[in-house]
Design an enzyme around this catalytic site. Structure first.
Site, short mmCIF file in Angstrom:
data_model
loop_
_atom_site.label_atom_id
_atom_site.label_comp_id
_atom_site.label_asym_id
_atom_site.label_seq_id
_atom_site.Cartn_x
_atom_site.Cartn_y
_atom_site.Cartn_z
N ALA A 1 3.71 -33.56 5.26
CA ALA A 1 3.15 -33.39 3.97
C ALA A 1 3.01 -32.05 3.54
CB ALA A 1 2.00 -34.24 3.73
N HIS B 1 2.43 -28.70 2.00
CA HIS B 1 2.17 -27.76 0.75
C HIS B 1 2.62 -26.66 0.59
CE1 HIS B 1 -1.41 -26.98 2.55
NE2 HIS B 1 -1.71 -28.37 2.87
N GLY C 1 0.64 -24.10 1.39
CA GLY C 1 -0.37 -23.69 2.35
C GLY C 1 0.57 -23.53 3.40
N HIS C 2 1.28 -24.82 3.97
CA HIS C 2 2.06 -24.71 4.99
C HIS C 2 3.42 -23.76 4.91
CE1 HIS C 2 0.56 -28.92 5.12
NE2 HIS C 2 0.23 -28.56 6.53
N GLN D 1 -6.09 -36.98 17.07
CA GLN D 1 -7.07 -36.46 16.31
C GLN D 1 -7.76 -37.36 15.29
OE1 GLN D 1 -4.25 -33.03 15.42
NE2 GLN D 1 -5.41 -33.06 13.44
N GLN E 1 -6.49 -20.32 7.50
CA GLN E 1 -7.91 -20.45 7.69
C GLN E 1 -8.82 -21.32 7.04
OE1 GLN E 1 -9.73 -16.43 6.13
NE2 GLN E 1 -11.52 -17.84 5.63
N SER F 1 -4.51 -28.75 0.42
CA SER F 1 -4.56 -29.74 1.73
C SER F 1 -3.89 -31.02 1.52
CB SER F 1 -6.28 -30.16 1.87
OG SER F 1 -6.28 -31.16 2.87
N ARG G 1 -4.65 -33.91 2.08
CA ARG G 1 -5.58 -34.87 1.52
C ARG G 1 -5.99 -34.70 0.09
NH1 ARG G 1 -7.31 -34.07 7.09
NH2 ARG G 1 -6.96 -36.04 8.31
O1 PAF Z 1 -3.82 -28.28 11.15
C1 PAF Z 1 -2.98 -29.27 11.33
O2 PAF Z 1 -2.37 -29.85 10.52
C2 PAF Z 1 -3.04 -30.16 12.63
O3 PAF Z 1 -4.37 -30.26 13.17
C3 PAF Z 1 -2.30 -29.35 13.77
C4 PAF Z 1 -2.73 -28.08 14.10
C5 PAF Z 1 -0.92 -29.57 13.22
C6 PAF Z 1 -2.48 -30.18 15.14
O4 PAF Z 1 -2.21 -31.57 14.90
#
Ligand code: PAF
Length: 282
Positions: A32, A34, A36-37, A61, A148, A185, A187
């Site tokens: 997903a 965005h 930021g990534h 997680q 961050q 994010s 989300r």
């Molecule tokens: O920040 C995230 O997207 C996740 O927590 C990560 C670091 C890829 C681990 O699943």
């Protein structure tokens, strides 16, 4: 770009680059994607000879009551974005290769995992540390990149990497924001229009706190009150998990504001939980 699903093949491919003396930058994600990534991927691309990205929505997680089922997934769109950024390796493992039958290991970074978000998301950081340890062992990057916005996550990963001698440099990159300051994010897409409008209150409460500190305020209590006042003026914010002033190393609340200080907030709008933070240095 090679799209690889099997850990052993990723391991072999990455090692071939590394033995030739190339540096490898790695960006782990849950997809997903965005801006930021994309900023993390651009930075990895800029600082290394070879870039690898992973997409894996890590079930470990998410607790039973969390949003694993509705977490946004769009591999075709993500692949297109990554391809445009000239990524060399895209690792997209299935759950059964990351956690095959008999998988029994958990990585816990004890001192840091129960604080801040850890108090509200039991088991979350154990899931993060476990999957990141596994991914780092598969890719063996020179550098790994995190945002961050997830400050506690990066603190935990830095601690784990140091304690367990992973030999990878952890690079924490600035939060990328929407026009009104809301931290990007995956989300954010859960929110309706009214919640989305209200969501910038997290950024506003951090800005207000940072401005007060920069103007000379040194009382964490007073700063906490300022942050809470901004958040509670927004009816869409149904719960504030925390909003306070912390030591960025220990993640404990501070008694007096001096040196590098973490301002952090987590709040819920409907059933969407958002987090954000600033670092101030006085
Ligand atoms: O920040 C995230 O997207 C996740 O927590 C990560 C670091 C890829 C681990 O699943």
């Amino acid at each position: 770009m090679e799209l690889i699903r099997i850990p052993r093949i990723v391991q072999d491919t990455c090692r071939k680059y590394l033995v030739k003396g190339r540096t490898l930058g790695f960006v782990p994600t849950m997809g997903a994607l965005h801006d930021g990534h994309l900023s993390l991927i651009r930075r990895a691309r800029m600082e290394n000879d070879v870039t690898a990205v992973s997409i894996f929505v890590n079930p470990l997680q998410f607790s039973a009551s969390e949003d694993l089922g509705r977490y946004p997934r769009n591999l075709d769109e993500d692949t297109r974005k990554i391809r445009n950024l000239d990524v060399d390796i895209l690792f997209v493992p299935d759950e059964n290769v990351m956690y095959p039958q008999g998988f029994a290991t958990r990585v816990t970074v004890e001192a840091l995992s129960g604080k801040l978000c850890g108090r509200f998301r039991p088991g979350h950081f154990e899931g993060v540390a476990t999957v990141v340890a596994e991914l780092l062992n598969i890719v063996s990057p020179t550098r790994a990149y995190f945002g961050q916005k997830d400050f506690q996550q990066s603190a935990i990963i830095r601690r784990m990497v140091k304690d367990l001698h992973f030999g990878v440099e952890i690079v924490v990159c600035p939060t990328i924001r929407e026009h009104d300051g809301l931290a990007m994010s995956s989300r954010n897409s859960y929110m309706d229009e009214a919640q989305r409008q209200a969501a910038s209150a997290l950024y506003r409460c951090l800005t207000r706190a940072a401005d007060a500190i920069n103007a000379g305020e040194r009382s964490p209590l007073r700063i906490k009150e300022l942050m809470t006042a901004v958040l509670s003026s927004e009816p869409q914010i149904v719960q504030v998990d925390y909003a306070s002033v912390y030591n960025p190393e220990t993640l404990d609340e501070v008694k007096r504001i001096e040196g590098e200080t973490l301002l952090a907030v987590a709040a819920r709008l409907g059933d969407t939980r958002l987090i954000d933070n600033f670092i101030v240095n006085v």
